[in-house]
Design a protein around this motif. Structure first.
Motif, short mmCIF file in Angstrom:
data_model
loop_
_atom_site.label_atom_id
_atom_site.label_comp_id
_atom_site.label_asym_id
_atom_site.label_seq_id
_atom_site.Cartn_x
_atom_site.Cartn_y
_atom_site.Cartn_z
N ASP A 35 46.90 38.26 41.77
CA ASP A 35 46.54 38.78 43.19
C ASP A 35 46.58 38.25 44.34
O ASP A 35 46.37 36.94 44.38
N VAL A 37 45.27 37.94 46.91
CA VAL A 37 44.15 37.44 47.61
C VAL A 37 43.96 35.95 47.27
O VAL A 37 43.34 35.15 48.09
N PHE A 38 44.79 35.26 46.38
CA PHE A 38 44.64 34.02 46.12
C PHE A 38 45.85 33.20 46.63
O PHE A 38 45.99 31.99 46.05
N ALA A 61 46.58 43.98 45.47
CA ALA A 61 45.58 45.09 44.89
C ALA A 61 44.98 46.10 45.85
O ALA A 61 44.00 46.80 45.58
N GLY A 93 41.98 41.41 39.33
CA GLY A 93 40.98 42.39 38.69
C GLY A 93 42.00 43.51 37.85
O GLY A 93 42.96 43.27 37.42
N SER A 140 39.49 46.32 31.72
CA SER A 140 40.73 46.41 31.43
C SER A 140 41.38 45.09 30.47
O SER A 140 42.13 45.36 29.83
N SER A 143 41.09 46.62 27.00
CA SER A 143 41.21 47.92 26.72
C SER A 143 42.61 48.15 26.03
O SER A 143 43.48 47.26 26.33
N THR A 146 46.78 51.17 30.22
CA THR A 146 47.17 50.46 31.57
C THR A 146 47.39 51.86 32.45
O THR A 146 48.21 52.71 32.07
N VAL A 147 46.26 51.86 33.38
CA VAL A 147 46.18 53.00 34.12
C VAL A 147 47.28 53.19 35.44
O VAL A 147 47.11 52.45 36.18
N LEU A 173 35.82 31.95 37.81
CA LEU A 173 36.61 32.94 38.73
C LEU A 173 36.16 34.15 39.59
O LEU A 173 36.80 34.34 40.33
N ILE A 174 35.13 34.36 39.06
CA ILE A 174 34.74 35.55 39.77
C ILE A 174 33.68 35.20 41.03
O ILE A 174 33.14 36.04 41.76
N VAL A 177 34.12 36.82 44.47
CA VAL A 177 34.13 38.32 45.00
C VAL A 177 33.26 38.84 46.04
O VAL A 177 32.14 38.41 45.91
N GLN A 181 32.52 44.72 46.82
CA GLN A 181 33.38 45.04 45.59
C GLN A 181 32.77 44.49 44.33
O GLN A 181 33.14 45.10 43.12
N THR A 185 32.97 47.42 41.19
CA THR A 185 33.55 47.05 40.02
C THR A 185 32.44 46.91 38.84
O THR A 185 32.67 47.14 37.66
N HIS A 192 30.61 53.45 32.65
CA HIS A 192 31.25 53.57 31.29
C HIS A 192 30.27 53.55 30.31
O HIS A 192 30.27 54.20 29.34
N HIS A 269 39.15 52.90 42.07
CA HIS A 269 38.51 53.42 40.84
C HIS A 269 36.99 53.04 41.06
O HIS A 269 36.15 53.87 40.65
#
Ligand code: NAD
Ligand code: ZN
Length: 353
Positions: A35, A37-38, A61, A93, A140, A143, A146-147, A173-174, A177, A181, A185, A192, A269
């Motif tokens: 991403d 962002v990094f 992203a 993400g 994801s 799962s 891959t959407v 790592l999170i 955020v 967001q 997320t 779900h 999403h």
């Protein structure tokens, strides 16, 4: 299912040990999709174990993945490297994880990514691929899909070759955020759970994962006693269990309608799910009540009036996308769902969003 997973704060540092035995030869690189962002953020990039011809490709992203974007990334890799890569690693993400999954599939399968949107259309195993989430909720990382948004539809590449070969779950790592967001997320995971646990497709497998994920979501979003680290650890596991729950059941109305918003308006999403779910008291009374309590507790204001200036043609596009997701409606409302969900009903539901 994902065949290998490690979990733990700081486990990102084990990446070199994980990847070294998987290197095919010195000309077969590991390609990292990271991403953007990094970009320039040493906390992540300086710890990526680059060697030989390995490459980092930063990807934004800002938009959800498109089939044309996957085709372009695959072409870049094929043109640049003579040898097939040793592996693809996605760091980010749901957007980056889905890009990594799709590219790893398209490196071994002919044609374009849009040819494989659907169920079990992939013919050849993907190349070795690793997922490292940096935000939690989509599932994801675990799962079987891959959407992707293609020229005609927003639909996943669902196949036995889609899941990652290895996942690294490092809750550190999170840490950075942004709050909104984190909520959007995270609520993807909560939704779900609600959609899986109240659906007609529910079975003991889905229920066992869904109930655990739901309990973790309640702790993370409503319990004042958790410290930040505990909340991060638990949210990462909630995302995993939520993903496992829908792997053997289905999502429902919020997802079907959110796909319509995303296709027409580009609404992302997590946010799209929140905007829709907020209006679904009629279908998920308990779930929506709790959602509103979480929204209030975290002082989240959702955008309003998204659909207020839409034309009839635009409404029709959203309604077509939503209605095309038959299994989602069937899961939510049973085989006779068309009696409740008419085009007029959908229009009136969208019009308040
Ligand atoms: P995302 O990947 O789109 O990222 C959201 C935002 O958070 C971006 O701006 C990103 O740059 C930022 N971000 C990510 N990690 C960060 C960090 N550690 N620090 C600071 N900023 C960070 O968000 P998402 O909600 O995880 O993923 C959405 C995507 O996932 C959609 O494309 C959706 O279709 C897909 N999805 C896939 C599945 C699946 O099973 N494959 C399931 C649900 C959703
Ligand atoms: Zn979702």
């Amino acid at each position: 299912m994902v065949s290998k997973v490690i979990f733990g704060r700081g486990s990102f540092n084990q990446l070199e040990d994980i990847l070294a035995p998987k290197r095919l030869n010195v000309k077969a690189p590991f390609i990292y999709f990271v991403d953007d962002v990094f970009q320039g953020n040493d906390k992540i990039t300086s710890r990526i174990p680059l060697g030989y011809e390995d490459e980092i490709i930063f990807v934004s992203a800002a938009d959800e993945p498109k089939t044309s974007q996957i085709d372009a990334l695959v072409e870049h890799i094929i043109l640049k490297f003579k040898d097939r890569p040793s592996g693809i690693i996605g760091i980010g993400g749901g957007t980056l994880l889905d890009i990594a999954k799709a590219v790893s599939i398209m490196l071994t399968n002919e044609g374009e990514a849009s040819d494989y949107q659907g169920w079990d259309l992939v013919k050849n195993p993907a190349i070795y691929h690793v997922g490292i989430p940096t935000i939690s909720g989509t599932g994801s990382e675990v799962s079987r899909t891959t959407v992707l948004t293609g020229p005609e539809k927003k639909l996943g590449i669902n196949s036995d070759y889609t899941p990652f070969d290895q996942v690294v779950l490092d809750p550190e790592l999170i840490n950075d955020v942004p709050k909104n967001q984190w909520f959007y997320t995270g609520m993807d995971c909560y939704i779900h759970c609600v959609e899986s646990l109240t659906g007609t497709y529910l079975n003991a497998f889905s229920q066992s994962y869904g109930e655990k994920a739901m309990a973790l979501c309640k702790e993370v979003f409503l319990d004042n006693t958790l410290d930040k680290k505990e909340a991060q650890d638990k949210l990462m596991m909630a995302s995993w269990h939520g993903g496992m729950s829908i792997a053997y059941s289905q999502v429902g109305i919020a997802h079907a309608m959110s796909y319509g918003l995303s296709y027409l308006l580009g609404t992302k999403h997590g946010l799209g799910n929140c905007i829709v779910f907020d209006q679904l008291e009629e279908f998920y009374p308990e779930g929506v009540k709790l959602f509103k309590a979480m929204k209030l507790k975290h002082n989240i204001q959702l955008p309003q009036g998204l659909c207020k200036d839409l034309t009839d043609a635009e409404y029709n596009t959203m309604i077509d996308v939503a209605l095309s997701l038959v299994p989602l409606w069937e899961n939510a409302l049973g085989p006779n769902w068309k009696k409740t969900i008419t085009r007029d009903k959908l229009k009136s539901m969208y019009s308040v969003m």
